[in-house]
Design an enzyme around this catalytic site. Structure first.
Site, mmCIF file in Angstrom:
data_model
loop_
_atom_site.group_PDB
_atom_site.id
_atom_site.type_symbol
_atom_site.label_atom_id
_atom_site.label_comp_id
_atom_site.label_asym_id
_atom_site.label_seq_id
_atom_site.Cartn_x
_atom_site.Cartn_y
_atom_site.Cartn_z
ATOM 1 C CG ASN A 32 -8.629 -0.874 -3.380
ATOM 2 O OD1 ASN A 32 -8.516 0.191 -2.778
ATOM 3 N ND2 ASN A 32 -7.967 -1.956 -3.019
ATOM 4 N N GLY A 89 3.747 -1.238 2.334
ATOM 5 C CA GLY A 89 3.641 -0.477 1.095
ATOM 6 C C GLY A 89 3.849 0.983 1.410
ATOM 7 C CB ILE A 119 7.909 -2.296 0.870
ATOM 8 C CG1 ILE A 119 7.864 -0.837 0.406
ATOM 9 C CG2 ILE A 119 9.233 -2.587 1.564
ATOM 10 C CD1 ILE A 119 7.866 0.174 1.546
ATOM 11 C CG HIS A 126 -3.164 -1.897 5.486
ATOM 12 N ND1 HIS A 126 -2.022 -1.471 6.129
ATOM 13 C CD2 HIS A 126 -3.394 -1.005 4.495
ATOM 14 C CE1 HIS A 126 -1.576 -0.363 5.567
ATOM 15 N NE2 HIS A 126 -2.395 -0.066 4.571
ATOM 16 C CD GLU A 160 -5.932 -4.103 -0.300
ATOM 17 O OE1 GLU A 160 -6.004 -3.402 -1.334
ATOM 18 O OE2 GLU A 160 -5.576 -3.661 0.797
ATOM 19 N NE ARG A 203 -0.227 7.020 5.893
ATOM 20 C CZ ARG A 203 -1.085 6.051 5.597
ATOM 21 N NH1 ARG A 203 -2.002 5.684 6.486
ATOM 22 N NH2 ARG A 203 -1.042 5.423 4.443
#
Length: 366
Positions: free
Chosen positions: A7, A178, A300, A150, A352, A209
């Site tokens: 990843n 996150g 988070i 995601h 993931e 972002r």
């Protein structure tokens, strides 16, 4: 068969060696890319695995698969070319994945490699959810549409939520919070809407972002304030979000600490973040016609109890009532809703790697 999962992010490479039969973790770790580059990070990860002959296949996370890739595929020269072409839509992620993939192929040439795409889970979005209200030729000719991201996390967490509440058929809103953030609406295991769009920049406020802003504002700073397209790209991707508002950090932890110490910009950054998540949870719940489980996951989402409490304040009208004591305990894979809450509120540690493993197994079986 043991499968190596890679990843590759912009700053780290996470790796896991998993047994495909029972999904046991045989080895795992994280390598900092800044010290080694992505190729060097792959070499370092492989150096941590005692016997490379144990590796029967490699599954690679790739963020953007465009319209073409709606499930995991065996890596070919054509697949690598497509990943490179789509780098324009995910400049922080696809180049990193491709560099790691090429390095892994050179190091492990005798095993199959599979590319697994973050956008694939959201390929089930209906046209009313994925077509933008722009000239239709942009959609048909240029592929301009909502892709969502995601997806590996949303797929795992929505399935885990259904198992936790004992309802295979259910409505789940997943908050992946996150450094990058997105919310998805999942009905019966299928994504029906998501906050990220054509690129990973749309939707929620993130670490650096901006999330969704008025497009007229962007035209204004280009025309009236003299920003170039390149400079604007840098601002939107690297200088906005938590960092841009707080002036402290892109990491929620120091921002929360600064807010508690009286830093007003940090407090505002946290409030904007929670407001936008709450707003989006409401929109996703409306899309689903109700919610059976609200999931918080990623850095988070899993660890910032204060943020979860702020997000949930006001969601009682959606039949979501947070138990503040359970929320403060921060236990993984826990239900932190009150006993009287009709909808459940779940903390789930995202996996993931398991989503990548399962897609790799499926692709190889085909």
């Amino acid at each position: 068969m043991n499968i190596l999962v890679l990843n590759a992010g912009s700053s780290t490479l996470k790796y896991s060696l998993l047994a495909s039969a029972d999904e046991r973790v045989l080895a795992e770790g994280t390598v900092e890319v800044a010290e080694h580059g992505h190729g060097g990070a792959v070499a370092r990860a492989l150096g941590e695995i005692k016997d490379l002959a144990e590796i029967g296949a490699v599954g690679h996370r790739v963020v953007h698969g465009g319209r073409r890739y709606t499930q995991g595929v065996r890596v070919t020269p054509e697949v690598k070319a497509a990943i490179a072409e789509l780098s324009a839509l995910a400049p922080l992620h696809n180049p990193a994945a491709l560099e790691s993939l090429v390095a892994a192929e050179k190091a492990l040439p005798g095993v199959p490699h599979v590319a697994v795409f973050d956008t694939a889970f959201h390929a089930t979005l209906a046209p009313e959810a994925h077509v933008y209200p722009l000239p239709y030729a942009w959609y048909t000719d240029w592929g301009v549409r909502r892709y969502g991201f995601h997806g590996l996390s949303h797929a795992y967490c929505s399935a885990r939520a259904a198992a936790m509440i004992g309802r295979p058929s259910c409505r789940v809103v997943v908050c992946h919070l996150g450094n990058g953030c997105s919310v998805s609406a999942v009905r019966d295991g299928r994504s029906v809407d998501t906050s990220m769009g054509f690129t990973p920049m749309e939707g929620l406020m993130m670490g650096t972002r901006c999330g969704s802003v008025d497009p007229g504002l962007l035209l204004y700073v280009l025309r009236q304030r003299g920003l170039t397209a390149e400079a604007l790209d840098g601002v939107l991707n690297h200088e906005s979000g938590l960092l841009g508002v707080s002036g402290v950090s892109s990491d929620m932890r120091p921002v929360l600490a600064a807010a508690k110490a009286g830093n007003e910009r940090a407090r505002l950054a946290v409030d904007i973040f929670a407001h936008r998540v709450r707003q989006t949870v409401g929109a996703m719940t409306a899309t689903l016609g109700g919610v059976d489980a609200l999931v918080f996951t990623a850095g988070i989402g899993e660890h910032a109890a204060e943020v979860r409490e702020k997000v949930c304040a006001g969601l009682e009208g959606l039949n979501l009532e947070l138990d503040r004591s359970a929320n403060a305990a921060r236990k993984p894979d826990a239900d932190v809703a009150t006993t009287t809450s009709r909808g459940r509120i779940l903390l789930i540690a995202t996996r993931e790697d398991l989503s990548i493993l399962r897609e790799t197994v499926r692709a190889l079986a085909e």
